[in-house]
Enzyme design. Structure first.
Site, PDB file in Angstrom:
ATOM      1  CG  ASP A  97      36.543   0.612  -5.578  1.00 53.20           C
ATOM      2  OD1 ASP A  97      35.806   0.139  -4.756  1.00 53.20           O
ATOM      3  OD2 ASP A  97      36.594   1.828  -6.186  1.00 53.20           O
ATOM      4  CG  HIS A  98      35.559   0.492  -1.182  1.00 50.59           C
ATOM      5  ND1 HIS A  98      35.774   1.337  -2.373  1.00 50.59           N
ATOM      6  CD2 HIS A  98      35.313   1.411  -0.295  1.00 50.59           C
ATOM      7  CE1 HIS A  98      35.394   2.594  -1.964  1.00 50.59           C
ATOM      8  NE2 HIS A  98      35.213   2.668  -0.729  1.00 50.59           N
ATOM      9  CG  ASP A 152      33.020   6.229  -2.883  1.00 49.87           C
ATOM     10  OD1 ASP A 152      33.408   5.255  -2.070  1.00 49.87           O
ATOM     11  OD2 ASP A 152      33.880   7.077  -2.881  1.00 49.87           O
ATOM     12  NE  ARG A 412      36.593  11.494   4.089  1.00 49.92           N
ATOM     13  CZ  ARG A 412      35.331  11.108   3.251  1.00 49.92           C
ATOM     14  NH1 ARG A 412      35.296   9.672   3.426  1.00 49.92           N
ATOM     15  NH2 ARG A 412      34.356  11.824   2.870  1.00 49.92           N
ATOM     16  CB  SER A 566      26.930   7.146  10.499  1.00 48.45           C
ATOM     17  OG  SER A 566      26.038   6.295  10.238  1.00 48.45           O
ATOM     18  NE  ARG A 568      26.038   3.063  10.705  1.00 49.04           N
ATOM     19  CZ  ARG A 568      26.600   3.012  12.040  1.00 49.04           C
ATOM     20  NH1 ARG A 568      26.128   2.162  12.714  1.00 49.04           N
ATOM     21  NH2 ARG A 568      27.662   3.776  12.561  1.00 49.04           N
TER      22      ARG A 568
HETATM   23 FE1  F3S Z   1      38.716   4.293  -2.313  1.00 47.94          FE
HETATM   24 FE2  F3S Z   1      39.645   6.016  -0.616  1.00 47.94          FE
HETATM   25 FE3  F3S Z   1      38.892   6.862  -2.538  1.00 47.94          FE
HETATM   26  S1  F3S Z   1      38.401   4.188  -0.069  1.00 47.94           S
HETATM   27  S2  F3S Z   1      37.056   5.451  -3.308  1.00 47.94           S
HETATM   28  S3  F3S Z   1      40.471   5.360  -2.653  1.00 47.94           S
HETATM   29  S4  F3S Z   1      38.603   7.777  -0.816  1.00 47.94           S
END
Ligand code: F3S
Length: 672
Positions: A97-98, A152, A412, A566, A568
């Site tokens: 999805d990203h 995530d 965010r 971070s 990472r």
């Molecule tokens: Fe994707 Fe934004 Fe949520 S990157 S998982 S929609 S915080």
């Protein structure tokens, strides 16, 4: 003997067994005399290591895992390195999805790798276009009372359906898929009591923005936020999920709602009523902190640039001119959200100066909008329809114009996250975003007149054709590794003694960005550690990678606060690949130190910081009794430049076990 004891303890507690009855009984005694919160009940039912004492480390059995593509490649490379054939969780799902742009072969290779590795090892694979991981997981897999970890940070979205869901590192997810426990410090408990009922045009987003205003972005650290009170029953599951999703912005360990008749109705509408269980806190449950939100008196809110807790009523901010409105993300992309937006836009037109983008959260949502005609209302209004994916939320397109004002339903609004450094990002509800898209200025939707009434459907449209189940016969599946997929570096069992050279000596305050520069150019190479290693420390000492290769690695000497920044994991994995065996510093940043242990690199601190000045780049350094000393948990003897001195290795029993085994993956592997 110490090592044997540590291993024995891990064996007793790891995986699905709940064998440490002494620990469990002790907790039972404690919780028999006082009521429990919902979170404590789920924690107790999944406790496999430690005691439920606030702040102490506990190990949990994990029922479900999820990954997204940006973190997934590394998590699956780590899982493969464990040598476990089939996942040991009840359900594991890999989402894409990203990054769905596929602007180069690297990205497409990553998707192919994730798809095939999932098929081979018992993992469900949600294809690009099926939706955002948290939205799809809520619809098709989430279940009350279960534990979920995801690579995530917004995995706590699952709390909306009564799951105890945590954002975790890729390694944590790999270990959980292999049957190992997930470790957290036992959190404090926070209760947020909701009273009353939301007024028209006021949304779930406004509830969490109000909680952020009260608790701030640091207020949830080390805590689980639990929602309670009569207002809970007035909220649908997707509304609850909007609230638990943004619990991540509080810094909370996770957030959770009770599981009740609303939860049952949602699951029934998804054709999954059989996973329903009721969940509520005991009347005498004890909370460490309490907050109140009176839904009756809540008004439309916005988080101002550039912090999610910089919250003000929309009506007080004033009519600022808006350039862009983006509706979607894992916070606000449900059927309920989209239907409200469609109703607001119906028969009207987006303001000529505004670009409105809509990203439905899942194929299920998208298809239902198409079938019932709402999609046509959105298109006719002049909105731009994007794919069911993270899209603009992760900076994949739709950066605003310079100094532009963008209203987003996301979670965010940090400076620069949109891709435009001087853009002004406001976080708002779908109602505020849609109303403002029509008027061209920040608009309190209450000024639009009567609010649309949206009913939750009795049946969602169920079509899992984009969720590929694992293979019935895994032996027929070949894992496809394009040129961008390289094996994960594994540490090896700690030797009795070690000798090497000091390959780098740094000043204080080395950040993970110093160790490994970030930036979008290097992002596609996260699954390619050999390539990534050419950039290790290049802004501190450009010769470092070559020196390590020539000398077969060695020891890094650092100043105070080494590894800040971070979390990472690559900042430890890449030095491991280059042969770094120990890092000796004045002090470490906490998360980086844990990442070093996970990768099998020994984190040492000078017992006497004055020794830092007496050793130099290129000196031979030896650790003559390293294995025995790590196992015993005492100080470590260091010989360097003709001098002998002591260093500390301040780690937990579990971490000592990991160091002896050459990293957490090897350690977890030993248990199976
Ligand atoms: Fe994707 Fe934004 Fe949520 S990157 S998982 S929609 S915080």
């Amino acid at each position: 003997a110490v090592e044997a004891a540590i291993l024995l303890r891990f064996r007793k507690n790891a995986g699905h067994g709940m064998s440490d009855t002494r620990v469990r009984d002790k907790n039972k005694e404690r919780f028999d005399i006082m009521g429990m919160t919902i979170a404590e009940k789920i924690l107790k039912a999944h406790l496999v290591d430690g005691e439920m004492v606030k702040g102490e480390e506990i190990g949990l059995r994990i029922d479900q895992t999820l990954t997204q593509d940006a973190t997934g490649t590394m998590a699956y490379l780590q899982f493969e390195a464990m040598g476990v054939d089939q996942v040991k969780t009840e359900r594991s799902v890999a989402y894409i999805d990203h990054n769905t742009l596929q602007s180069g072969f690297e990205n497409a290779d990553d998707h192919k790798y994730i798809g095939t590795v999932a098929k081979k090892h018992g993992i469900y694979y949600s294809k690009a276009g099926n939706g955002i991981c948290h939205q799809v997981h809520l619809e098709r897999f989430g279940a009350p009372g279960k534990t979920l970890i995801g690579s995530d940070s917004h995995t706590p979205t699952g709390g909306g359906i009564g799951m105890l869901a945590f954002g975790a590192g890729g390694l944590d997810v790999a270990v959980a898929m292999g049957g190992g426990a997930y470790y957290i410090p036992m959190p404090k408990m926070v209760r947020v009591t909701l009273t009353g009922k939301l007024k028209p045009w006021v949304a779930a987003k406004d509830i969490i923005l109000d909680v952020l205003r009260q608790m701030t972005v640091k207020g949830g650290v080390g805590k689980i936020v639990e929602y309670a009170g009569p207002g809970v029953a007035t909220l649908s599951v997707p509304e609850r999920a909007t609230i638990t999703n943004m619990g991540a912005e509080l810094g909370a360990t996770t957030s959770i709602f009770p599981s009740d008749e609303v939860t049952r109705a949602f699951l029934k509408a998804q054709g999954r009523e059989e996973v329903y269980v009721p969940l509520a806190s005991d009347p005498d449950a004890v909370y460490d902190e309490e907050y109140m939100v009176d839904l009756d008196n809540l008004v439309p809110l916005a988080a101002m640039p550039h912090m999610p807790d910089n919250v003000k009523p929309v009506s007080e901010i004033g009519e600022i001119k808006v350039n862009q409105c983006c509706i979607g993300s894992c916070t606000n992309s449900s059927y309920y959200d989209m239907m409200k937006v469609a109703a607001i836009l119906k028969g009207k037109h987006v303001h000529p100066d505004v670009s409105l983008t809509i990203s439905p959260g899942s194929m299920q949502v998208f298809n239902m909008l198409a079938k019932n005609g709402a999609l046509s209302d959105i298109i006719a209004a002049g909105a731009r329809i994007l794919e069911c994916a993270c899209g603009p939320c992760i900076g994949m397109g739709q950066s605003p114009e310079s100094a532009g004002v963008s209203l987003r339903t996301f979670n965010r609004n940090f400076e620069g996250r949109s891709g435009t450094q001087d853009a002004q990002i406001y976080l708002v509800s779908p109602e505020v975003a849609a109303a403002s898209a029509l008027t061209g200025v920040l608009t309190d939707p209450r000024t639009l007149g009567e609010a649309p009434e949206i009913q939750m459907p009795e049946h969602f449209d169920i079509n899992d054709s984009m969720i590929i189940p694992p293979a019935e016969d895994p032996s027929t599946v070949e894992v496809r590794r394009g040129p961008n997929i390289k094996p994960f570096p594994l540490g090896h069992e700690l030797e009795d003694s070690y000798a090497g050279k000091i390959v780098l000596k740094t000043e204080d305050n080395i950040t993970t960005d110093h160790i490994l520069p970030a930036g979008s150019k290097l992002l596609p190479y996260r699954s390619n550690i050999p390539y990534y290693s050419n950039y290790c420390f290049i802004n501190v000492d450009p010769k470092f990678p070559a020196r390590c290769q020539e000398q077969g690695g060695g020891v890094i000497v650092g100043g105070a606060n080494y590894g800040q920044g971070s979390s990472r994991e690559h900042a430890a994995l890449v030095p491991l690949y280059l042969g770094v065996r120990a890092v000796l510093t004045k002090s470490f940043a906490r998360i980086h130190k844990a990442n070093l242990v996970n990768s099998g690199i020994i984190p040492l601190t000078f017992a006497d910081p004055a020794d830092y000045d007496k050793i130099n780049l290129g000196d031979v350094i030896s650790l003559p009794n390293i294995r025995e000393e790590i196992a015993a948990g005492g100080q470590v003897t260091v010989v360097c430049g003709g001098r002998t001195f002591k260093a500390d290795c301040d780690v937990s029993d579990r971490q000592r076990g990991a160091l002896l085994a050459g990293g957490t993956l090897n350690y977890a592997k030993k248990q199976h």
